[in-house]
Design an enzyme around this catalytic site. Structure first.
Site, PDB file in Angstrom:
ATOM      1  N   THR A 185      -6.277   3.951   3.086  1.00 36.19           N
ATOM      2  CA  THR A 185      -5.468   4.569   2.038  1.00 36.19           C
ATOM      3  C   THR A 185      -5.350   3.598   0.870  1.00 36.19           C
ATOM      4  O   THR A 185      -5.361   2.380   1.078  1.00 36.19           O
ATOM      5  CB  THR A 185      -4.082   4.995   2.562  1.00 36.19           C
ATOM      6  OG1 THR A 185      -3.225   5.282   1.448  1.00 36.19           O
ATOM      7  CG2 THR A 185      -3.415   3.916   3.404  1.00 36.19           C
ATOM      8  N   THR A 193      -1.096   9.581   1.499  1.00 37.78           N
ATOM      9  CA  THR A 193      -2.245  10.098   2.238  1.00 37.78           C
ATOM     10  C   THR A 193      -1.969   9.859   3.725  1.00 37.78           C
ATOM     11  O   THR A 193      -1.199   8.962   4.069  1.00 37.78           O
ATOM     12  CB  THR A 193      -3.467   9.268   1.775  1.00 37.78           C
ATOM     13  OG1 THR A 193      -3.774   9.654   0.447  1.00 37.78           O
ATOM     14  CG2 THR A 193      -4.671   9.411   2.666  1.00 37.78           C
TER      15      THR A 193
END
Ligand code: ASP
Length: 313
Positions: A220, A169
């Site tokens: 994340t 991500t």
């Protein structure tokens, strides 16, 4: 008017990376941080800088965002993103969107052109159309790597390949010279996730949070754990209580580990320009640019892949 030293921090997702991927991901994260920093140096806003950095990484197939996103159980990319402006607490988010290459840009439009915070799936597609936002063919968001991982995970008896193995991500936080903070986070979510699964990333306080009164965070890790902890907001809360970004990040991540045994990674900046990039996973490529110096790293204590570099004028 106060003039601050601008700061931007960018991450490329927490996880477990092979040596060569560590280096390439780090390189791209460094480039995105530099690009965002240039914008801040030219007087650009924190909001513009985090959007710019996020879009650069969404456009790179190395990351689990935009064109490199992992696929859901049906082999389709469904993307999530958030952007937040610490000045007004203005927030835009999109969840489970398809055919959109840059969900961060669409999230910003949600923030600026609607009275809502989040649009999902069909409604987001309809809004994108109304705004003349470019739609792209699904295939342009499917990489060979993502398809292979999806196929492997479908095989009976296979050990599931987690999306956090080598695919990250992306996110950015920034402080601009006017003292405004902002955050952006963008993801394809988890590999072989259920159709319609929405993770932490587009959830305010989960995937990100920004408030000029304290600072900004982008997270994340496994979305289900981050959501349960409201990790980004928790870290902002710790800063409100007087912790530095680094202490607040460590404390938030430690709580998530203690409570849910889930690893994660965060980047944090406060309104004074102090910052932190912390993770409890093996790796998280990150880069921070401030005071004409670029700081970077991908593994705690790995001197070969971490360091500082002067930013050329
Ligand atoms: N937080 C993301 C999600 O669960 C994944 C990640 O950060 O790797 O959707």
């Amino acid at each position: 008017m106060c003039t601050r030293n601008p700061v931007i921090i960018v991450h490329g997702g927490c996880g477990n990376y092979t040596e060569d991927r560590k280096e390439v991901c780090l390189l791209e994260v460094r480039k995105a941080a530099l690009q965002g920093y240039r914008l801040l140096q030219q007087g650009g806003s924190a909001l513009d800088a985090v959007e710019e950095a996020a879009v650069i990484l969404e456009n790179h197939p190395l990351f689990n965002a935009g064109c490199g996103s992992v696929l859901n159980e049906c082999g389709e990319p469904e993307l999530d993103a958030i952007i937040m402006d610490g000045k007004s607490l203005g927030t835009g988010a999109v969840a489970a969107v398809r055919n959109i290459a840059n969900p961060t840009k669409l999230a910003r439009l949600v923030m600026e052109q609607t009275k809502h915070v989040m649009l999902s799936d069909r409604g987001a597609a309809r809004f994108a159309k109304t705004m003349g936002f470019p739609e792209v063919p699904m295939e342009s968001l499917v990489t060979e790597r993502a398809s292979e991982r999806w196929r492997r995970n479908l095989q009976p008896g296979s050990t599931p390949v987690d999306s956090q193995i080598e695919l990250g991500t992306i996110g950015a936080v920034a402080l601009d010279s006017d003292g405004n903070v902002a955050c952006a986070t963008s993801t394809g979510g988890l590999t072989n996730k259920m159709v319609g699964r929405v993770g932490d990333t587009p959830c305010i306080g989960g995937g990100g949070y920004a408030d000029n009164q304290s600072g900004a965070v982008s997270t994340t890790g496994t979305g289900e754990a981050i959501m349960k902890m409201t990790l980004a907001r928790l870290i902002v809360f710790h800063m409100e209580q007087g912790m530095s970004p680094a202490e607040a990040a460590d404390t938030g991540l430690q709580s998530m580990w203690t409570r849910l045994q889930s690893h994660g990674g965060v980047i944090v900046v406060n309104n004074a320009g102090d910052w932190g990039a912390k993770f409890t996973s093996e790796n998280m490529p990150w880069a921070a640019a401030t005071g004409d110096v670029l700081f970077y790293g991908v593994a705690v204590g790995d001197v070969r892949t971490s360091g500082t570099a002067d930013i050329p004028q």
